[in-house]
Scaffold this motif. Sequence first.
Motif, short mmCIF file in Angstrom:
data_model
loop_
_atom_site.label_atom_id
_atom_site.label_comp_id
_atom_site.label_asym_id
_atom_site.label_seq_id
_atom_site.Cartn_x
_atom_site.Cartn_y
_atom_site.Cartn_z
N PHE A 55 0.73 -1.49 -0.08
CA PHE A 55 -0.28 -0.41 0.08
C PHE A 55 0.96 1.51 0.19
O PHE A 55 0.57 2.21 -1.17
CB PHE A 55 -0.57 0.05 1.80
CG PHE A 55 -1.76 1.06 1.60
CD1 PHE A 55 -2.70 0.95 0.44
CD2 PHE A 55 -1.24 2.12 2.06
CE1 PHE A 55 -3.90 2.75 0.27
CE2 PHE A 55 -1.85 3.82 2.11
CZ PHE A 55 -3.32 3.54 1.14
N TRP A 56 1.48 1.01 0.94
CA TRP A 56 2.64 3.16 0.89
C TRP A 56 3.36 3.28 -0.10
O TRP A 56 3.60 4.05 -0.45
CB TRP A 56 3.32 2.36 2.19
CG TRP A 56 2.17 2.61 3.81
CD1 TRP A 56 1.90 1.41 4.42
CD2 TRP A 56 1.29 3.80 4.09
NE1 TRP A 56 1.55 1.88 5.00
CE2 TRP A 56 0.83 3.22 4.88
CE3 TRP A 56 1.29 5.13 3.65
CZ2 TRP A 56 -0.55 4.51 6.18
CZ3 TRP A 56 1.00 5.73 4.53
CH2 TRP A 56 -0.16 5.05 5.73
N SER A 62 2.69 6.34 -7.18
CA SER A 62 0.94 6.83 -7.44
C SER A 62 0.97 8.00 -7.71
O SER A 62 0.50 8.80 -9.07
CB SER A 62 -0.26 6.07 -7.19
OG SER A 62 -0.50 6.93 -5.82
N GLY A 63 1.87 8.28 -7.12
CA GLY A 63 1.81 10.27 -7.22
C GLY A 63 0.60 11.02 -6.11
O GLY A 63 0.48 12.25 -5.93
N ARG A 67 5.80 11.90 -1.07
CA ARG A 67 7.36 10.89 -0.76
C ARG A 67 6.27 9.31 -0.59
O ARG A 67 5.83 9.03 0.51
CB ARG A 67 8.19 11.37 0.03
CG ARG A 67 7.88 11.45 1.63
CD ARG A 67 8.75 12.56 3.20
NE ARG A 67 7.68 12.60 4.15
CZ ARG A 67 7.86 11.66 5.01
NH1 ARG A 67 8.01 10.68 4.25
NH2 ARG A 67 6.92 12.25 6.24
N ARG A 68 7.39 8.54 -0.41
CA ARG A 68 7.46 6.90 0.30
C ARG A 68 6.70 7.39 1.82
O ARG A 68 7.53 7.89 2.43
CB ARG A 68 7.34 5.82 -0.03
CG ARG A 68 7.26 5.36 0.84
CD ARG A 68 8.49 3.73 0.31
NE ARG A 68 8.20 2.63 1.06
CZ ARG A 68 8.27 0.83 0.78
NH1 ARG A 68 9.48 0.79 0.01
NH2 ARG A 68 8.38 -0.11 2.08
N PRO A 78 -4.49 12.89 5.76
CA PRO A 78 -5.59 14.07 5.87
C PRO A 78 -5.14 15.04 5.07
O PRO A 78 -5.76 15.83 4.95
CB PRO A 78 -6.06 13.97 7.05
CG PRO A 78 -5.98 12.84 7.53
CD PRO A 78 -4.33 12.11 7.25
N GLY A 79 -4.13 15.57 5.16
CA GLY A 79 -3.11 16.61 5.04
C GLY A 79 -3.34 16.41 2.93
O GLY A 79 -2.71 17.70 2.70
N TYR A 80 -3.29 15.54 2.40
CA TYR A 80 -3.07 15.10 1.34
C TYR A 80 -4.36 15.11 0.75
O TYR A 80 -4.58 14.14 -0.48
CB TYR A 80 -2.44 13.84 1.07
CG TYR A 80 -0.22 13.99 1.61
CD1 TYR A 80 0.39 14.72 0.67
CD2 TYR A 80 -0.27 13.64 1.86
CE1 TYR A 80 1.31 15.70 1.16
CE2 TYR A 80 1.11 13.56 2.71
CZ TYR A 80 1.71 14.83 2.03
OH TYR A 80 2.80 14.73 2.60
N GLY A 81 -5.49 14.64 1.58
CA GLY A 81 -6.87 14.78 1.32
C GLY A 81 -7.36 13.10 0.99
O GLY A 81 -7.82 12.72 0.67
#
Length: 182
Positions: A55-56, A62-63, A67-68, A78-81
């Motif tokens: 997953f990570w 996937s973009g 970063r990993r 949540p900061g990345y939606g």
Amino acid sequence: MPPVPPPTPADLEAARDAVIDDVLGPDLDVLFCGINPSLYSAATGHHFARPGNRFWPALHLSGLVPRRLAPYEQHLLPGYGLGITNLAPRATARAEELTAEELRQGAERLARLVAEIRPRVLAVAGVSAYRLAFGRRRAAIGPQDEEIAGSEVWVLPNPSGLNAHWTLDGIAAQMRLLRRPS
């Protein structure tokens, strides 16, 4: 939060049937939904934490994140939606230990959660579990014909290292399709 040491065999057994908190936030673009926590995830308190779970790494490839991230950094999602939940809340050694009824109840709970938080996309990781939970026997990987509470529904390959049918690059390619249209 720093990484935690790997769980011991006793820690793993003690994690059986444990529940870990969802990772949620306002205005989610994608809510990822696993089948259920592994014993490793429950012992650490982090989603998709078992070594070998893709997953990570796929999320980064996937973009969707720059970063990993490590499982212990799940609070950053949540900061990345992005958010994470599970169909069935209880931890097991293998998803096959879940009953069909648990998966169906999980689908009902998930529908309520989606109606409450309204992500743009609900992405369920695991086609077999999705088929059973939602009664969609012919569902395939990719976008589904249905919506839940106005959210698009996608089915992703299960990122577990036990899923040999999908490569890391293949999983990342499917996740890439979830990015917000430009």
